[in-house]
Design a protein around this motif. Structure first.
Motif, PDB file in Angstrom:
ATOM      1  N   GLU A 228      20.367  32.757  25.652  1.00 46.62           N
ATOM      2  CA  GLU A 228      19.698  32.141  26.793  1.00 46.62           C
ATOM      3  C   GLU A 228      18.193  32.386  26.812  1.00 46.62           C
ATOM      4  O   GLU A 228      17.465  31.697  27.526  1.00 46.62           O
ATOM      5  CB  GLU A 228      20.300  32.662  28.097  1.00 46.62           C
ATOM      6  N   SER A 229      17.703  33.361  26.062  1.00 43.99           N
ATOM      7  CA  SER A 229      16.268  33.653  26.071  1.00 43.99           C
ATOM      8  C   SER A 229      15.483  32.770  25.099  1.00 43.99           C
ATOM      9  O   SER A 229      14.268  32.899  24.990  1.00 43.99           O
ATOM     10  CB  SER A 229      16.021  35.121  25.717  1.00 43.99           C
ATOM     11  N   ALA A 230      16.168  31.873  24.386  1.00 41.05           N
ATOM     12  CA  ALA A 230      15.521  31.010  23.399  1.00 41.05           C
ATOM     13  C   ALA A 230      15.192  29.649  23.992  1.00 41.05           C
ATOM     14  O   ALA A 230      15.927  29.118  24.828  1.00 41.05           O
ATOM     15  CB  ALA A 230      16.406  30.852  22.170  1.00 41.05           C
ATOM     16  N   ALA A 231      14.073  29.088  23.542  1.00 36.06           N
ATOM     17  CA  ALA A 231      13.642  27.767  24.001  1.00 36.06           C
ATOM     18  C   ALA A 231      13.340  26.885  22.795  1.00 36.06           C
ATOM     19  O   ALA A 231      13.084  27.388  21.695  1.00 36.06           O
ATOM     20  CB  ALA A 231      12.395  27.884  24.882  1.00 36.06           C
ATOM     21  N   LEU A 232      13.361  25.582  23.022  1.00 34.94           N
ATOM     22  CA  LEU A 232      13.049  24.627  21.965  1.00 34.94           C
ATOM     23  C   LEU A 232      11.563  24.308  21.949  1.00 34.94           C
ATOM     24  O   LEU A 232      10.929  24.176  23.001  1.00 34.94           O
ATOM     25  CB  LEU A 232      13.827  23.326  22.171  1.00 34.94           C
ATOM     26  N   GLY A 233      11.017  24.176  20.730  1.00 42.00           N
ATOM     27  CA  GLY A 233       9.642  23.735  20.550  1.00 42.00           C
ATOM     28  C   GLY A 233       9.617  22.592  19.556  1.00 42.00           C
ATOM     29  O   GLY A 233      10.622  22.288  18.911  1.00 42.00           O
ATOM     30  N   ALA A 234       8.467  21.966  19.427  1.00 40.42           N
ATOM     31  CA  ALA A 234       8.347  20.825  18.519  1.00 40.42           C
ATOM     32  C   ALA A 234       6.925  20.723  17.993  1.00 40.42           C
ATOM     33  O   ALA A 234       5.979  21.171  18.645  1.00 40.42           O
ATOM     34  CB  ALA A 234       8.730  19.530  19.237  1.00 40.42           C
ATOM     35  N   SER A 235       6.790  20.144  16.812  1.00 33.39           N
ATOM     36  CA  SER A 235       5.466  19.907  16.257  1.00 33.39           C
ATOM     37  C   SER A 235       4.860  18.654  16.880  1.00 33.39           C
ATOM     38  O   SER A 235       5.557  17.849  17.505  1.00 33.39           O
ATOM     39  CB  SER A 235       5.548  19.737  14.732  1.00 33.39           C
ATOM     40  N   ARG A 236       3.563  18.461  16.668  1.00 38.49           N
ATOM     41  CA  ARG A 236       2.904  17.290  17.234  1.00 38.49           C
ATOM     42  C   ARG A 236       3.463  16.000  16.660  1.00 38.49           C
ATOM     43  O   ARG A 236       3.630  15.006  17.385  1.00 38.49           O
ATOM     44  CB  ARG A 236       1.394  17.367  16.961  1.00 38.49           C
ATOM     45  N   ALA A 237       3.787  16.008  15.356  1.00 38.13           N
ATOM     46  CA  ALA A 237       4.323  14.795  14.730  1.00 38.13           C
ATOM     47  C   ALA A 237       5.620  14.367  15.393  1.00 38.13           C
ATOM     48  O   ALA A 237       5.865  13.167  15.600  1.00 38.13           O
ATOM     49  CB  ALA A 237       4.534  15.048  13.239  1.00 38.13           C
ATOM     50  N   VAL A 238       6.438  15.330  15.756  1.00 42.21           N
ATOM     51  CA  VAL A 238       7.716  15.036  16.407  1.00 42.21           C
ATOM     52  C   VAL A 238       7.489  14.445  17.798  1.00 42.21           C
ATOM     53  O   VAL A 238       8.135  13.464  18.193  1.00 42.21           O
ATOM     54  CB  VAL A 238       8.559  16.328  16.501  1.00 42.21           C
ATOM     55  N   VAL A 239       6.555  15.031  18.544  1.00 44.87           N
ATOM     56  CA  VAL A 239       6.264  14.532  19.895  1.00 44.87           C
ATOM     57  C   VAL A 239       5.618  13.149  19.831  1.00 44.87           C
ATOM     58  O   VAL A 239       5.974  12.252  20.606  1.00 44.87           O
ATOM     59  CB  VAL A 239       5.355  15.532  20.638  1.00 44.87           C
ATOM     60  N   ASP A 240       4.678  12.967  18.903  1.00 45.80           N
ATOM     61  CA  ASP A 240       4.022  11.660  18.762  1.00 45.80           C
ATOM     62  C   ASP A 240       5.015  10.563  18.392  1.00 45.80           C
ATOM     63  O   ASP A 240       4.846   9.400  18.772  1.00 45.80           O
ATOM     64  CB  ASP A 240       2.922  11.731  17.698  1.00 45.80           C
ATOM     65  N   ALA A 241       6.054  10.948  17.652  1.00 45.99           N
ATOM     66  CA  ALA A 241       7.065   9.976  17.264  1.00 45.99           C
ATOM     67  C   ALA A 241       8.050   9.671  18.388  1.00 45.99           C
ATOM     68  O   ALA A 241       8.885   8.771  18.263  1.00 45.99           O
ATOM     69  CB  ALA A 241       7.822  10.490  16.038  1.00 45.99           C
ATOM     70  N   GLY A 242       7.946  10.430  19.482  1.00 44.67           N
ATOM     71  CA  GLY A 242       8.815  10.187  20.623  1.00 44.67           C
ATOM     72  C   GLY A 242      10.175  10.851  20.543  1.00 44.67           C
ATOM     73  O   GLY A 242      11.053  10.554  21.352  1.00 44.67           O
ATOM     74  N   TRP A 243      10.347  11.780  19.591  1.00 39.40           N
ATOM     75  CA  TRP A 243      11.641  12.447  19.470  1.00 39.40           C
ATOM     76  C   TRP A 243      11.853  13.450  20.594  1.00 39.40           C
ATOM     77  O   TRP A 243      12.971  13.645  21.049  1.00 39.40           O
ATOM     78  CB  TRP A 243      11.738  13.206  18.145  1.00 39.40           C
ATOM     79  N   ARG A 244      10.755  14.137  20.976  1.00 34.35           N
ATOM     80  CA  ARG A 244      10.841  15.192  21.975  1.00 34.35           C
ATOM     81  C   ARG A 244       9.725  15.039  22.994  1.00 34.35           C
ATOM     82  O   ARG A 244       8.683  14.440  22.715  1.00 34.35           O
ATOM     83  CB  ARG A 244      10.749  16.583  21.327  1.00 34.35           C
ATOM     84  N   PRO A 245       9.891  15.611  24.212  1.00 30.95           N
ATOM     85  CA  PRO A 245       8.855  15.497  25.243  1.00 30.95           C
ATOM     86  C   PRO A 245       7.637  16.371  24.921  1.00 30.95           C
ATOM     87  O   PRO A 245       7.746  17.383  24.209  1.00 30.95           O
ATOM     88  CB  PRO A 245       9.566  15.988  26.508  1.00 30.95           C
ATOM     89  N   HIS A 246       6.499  15.994  25.484  1.00 36.32           N
ATOM     90  CA  HIS A 246       5.267  16.750  25.248  1.00 36.32           C
ATOM     91  C   HIS A 246       5.367  18.178  25.767  1.00 36.32           C
ATOM     92  O   HIS A 246       4.677  19.074  25.274  1.00 36.32           O
ATOM     93  CB  HIS A 246       4.081  16.035  25.911  1.00 36.32           C
ATOM     94  N   SER A 247       6.215  18.418  26.759  1.00 36.31           N
ATOM     95  CA  SER A 247       6.369  19.769  27.318  1.00 36.31           C
ATOM     96  C   SER A 247       6.858  20.769  26.283  1.00 36.31           C
ATOM     97  O   SER A 247       6.742  21.978  26.476  1.00 36.31           O
ATOM     98  CB  SER A 247       7.332  19.744  28.510  1.00 36.31           C
ATOM     99  N   GLU A 248       7.412  20.287  25.171  1.00 33.96           N
ATOM    100  CA  GLU A 248       7.912  21.175  24.124  1.00 33.96           C
ATOM    101  C   GLU A 248       6.931  21.318  22.959  1.00 33.96           C
ATOM    102  O   GLU A 248       7.185  22.103  22.038  1.00 33.96           O
ATOM    103  CB  GLU A 248       9.254  20.661  23.581  1.00 33.96           C
ATOM    104  N   GLN A 249       5.822  20.602  23.001  1.00 32.80           N
ATOM    105  CA  GLN A 249       4.899  20.627  21.864  1.00 32.80           C
ATOM    106  C   GLN A 249       4.183  21.961  21.741  1.00 32.80           C
ATOM    107  O   GLN A 249       3.594  22.465  22.701  1.00 32.80           O
ATOM    108  CB  GLN A 249       3.862  19.509  21.985  1.00 32.80           C
ATOM    109  N   VAL A 250       4.226  22.523  20.557  1.00 37.58           N
ATOM    110  CA  VAL A 250       3.533  23.771  20.248  1.00 37.58           C
ATOM    111  C   VAL A 250       2.340  23.446  19.363  1.00 37.58           C
ATOM    112  O   VAL A 250       2.472  22.761  18.357  1.00 37.58           O
ATOM    113  CB  VAL A 250       4.471  24.761  19.525  1.00 37.58           C
ATOM    114  N   GLY A 251       1.161  23.935  19.762  1.00 34.11           N
ATOM    115  CA  GLY A 251      -0.015  23.671  18.946  1.00 34.11           C
ATOM    116  C   GLY A 251      -1.276  23.568  19.775  1.00 34.11           C
ATOM    117  O   GLY A 251      -1.259  23.751  20.995  1.00 34.11           O
TER     118      GLY A 251
END
Length: 323
Positions: A228-251
């Motif tokens: 439960e202490s783990a969270a999801l993150g994503a790269s900018r390329a993933v967020v720009d592609a619309g796979w994940r929300p910007h709230s998860e973008q790391v960078g």
């Protein structure tokens, strides 16, 4: 001797975990200066902060201190700081804190030392360490202003227990200096994890190497295996592609994270991504390209296909926890 003020953060009436870290940092400064720690909060009970070193816990109340009215909270804090004559003020550098701290500094007409990762006190006063140049270097900066206004990076400072017999009080906030040019009309909860990626102690991030959103279950499964202490993150390329929300973008154009454990899955390690996670405690990278820049900052690297490595990694973690 002037005291140290720690600003406690609350979410939907619940004290945020980073508040303990802010009080612990204030306690460290106060111990060196020989003074006391006051914790200020609105919208939540903060009694537990006595366990982390607060001698006074003040709950600020007022009609303007409604959820989302950050400028009213900034005005209330600025008013209390002016009257209190504090030596230092500590605010957590969360998304809310990054909105609040500059407003307080502007109202006080003082400087703000942001994203602090270490604090010491010597004969010259308060000395802080903070990352510069996208985390490639660390700068030591001496606070010249009084009070020293600091925003501290979450998950860097341990919330060490230092119990105190704290006094509690409720004070009516002075928000006369607040802006009247806007009002918050409501909140819309983001979909996804309940833990903000910038505050999680474990982050599992996925990159473009996962080839499509239909494969995102790989990082979700690894996240679930870690608890439960783990969270999801994503790269900018993933967020720009619309796979994940910007709230998860790391960078650099997303969120800066400092978890104790960071997984970079199928992320090559572009400089803007490294700027947001290179100060993590332990970094584990999974990438099929042995020359990927991510391996330059990783503590542990697995050269292999994420589609084969990640399921086996998740399975091994589950077995370890179950054992």
């Amino acid at each position: 001797m002037a005291d140290v003020l720690a600003v406690a953060e609350s979410k939907h009436g619940v004290l945020a975990g980073v508040s303990r870290e802010a009080v612990a940092v204030a306690r460290r400064i106060a111990d060196e200066l020989g003074c006391q720690v006051e914790a200020a909060v609105t919208g939540a009970s903060a009694d537990e902060l006595a366990l982390y070193g607060a001698e006074r816990i003040v709950r600020l109340v007022g009609d303007d201190l409604r959820p989302g009215q950050v400028d009213a909270w900034a005005a209330a804090l600025a008013s209390r700081i002016r009257a209190g004559g504090y030596a230092a003020v500590v605010i957590a550098a969360t998304a809310a804190g990054k909105d609040l701290a500059p407003r307080v500094a502007a109202k006080l007409g003082t400087s703000l030392l942001t994203d602090v990762t270490d604090v010491t006190v010597d004969a010259g006063g308060i000395l802080v360490t903070r990352p510069v140049f996208a985390g490639k270097a660390l700068a030591q900066v001496r606070a010249m202003a009084v009070p020293a206004l600091l925003s501290v990076r979450p998950n860097v400072f341990s919330a060490a227990e230092s119990p105190r017999d704290a006094t509690r009080e409720t004070a009516v906030a002075d928000t006369s200096d607040r802006s009247r040019g806007y009002r918050v009309v409501g909140f819309e909860a983001s979909s996804g994890a309940s833990i903000d990626v910038s505050e999680a102690t474990i982050v599992v991030s996925g990159g473009r190497g996962l080839k499509g959103p239909e494969n995102w279950h790989l990082v979700e499964d690894l996240r679930d295996a870690l608890g439960e202490s783990a969270a999801l993150g994503a790269s900018r390329a993933v967020v720009d592609a619309g796979w994940r929300p910007h709230s998860e973008q790391v960078g650099q154009t997303g969120k800066t994270v400092t978890p104790k454990l960071y997984f970079a899955v199928a992320i090559s390690g572009a400089i803007q991504h490294l700027a947001g996670m290179r100060t993590s405690g332990v970094i584990v990278a999974v990438n099929r390209d042995a020359d990927a820049p991510i391996f330059g900052v990783a503590d542990y690297g697995i050269v292999g296909d994420a589609f084969e490595v990640v399921p086996r990694l998740a399975e091994a973690i589950r077995e370890l926890y179950e054992g």
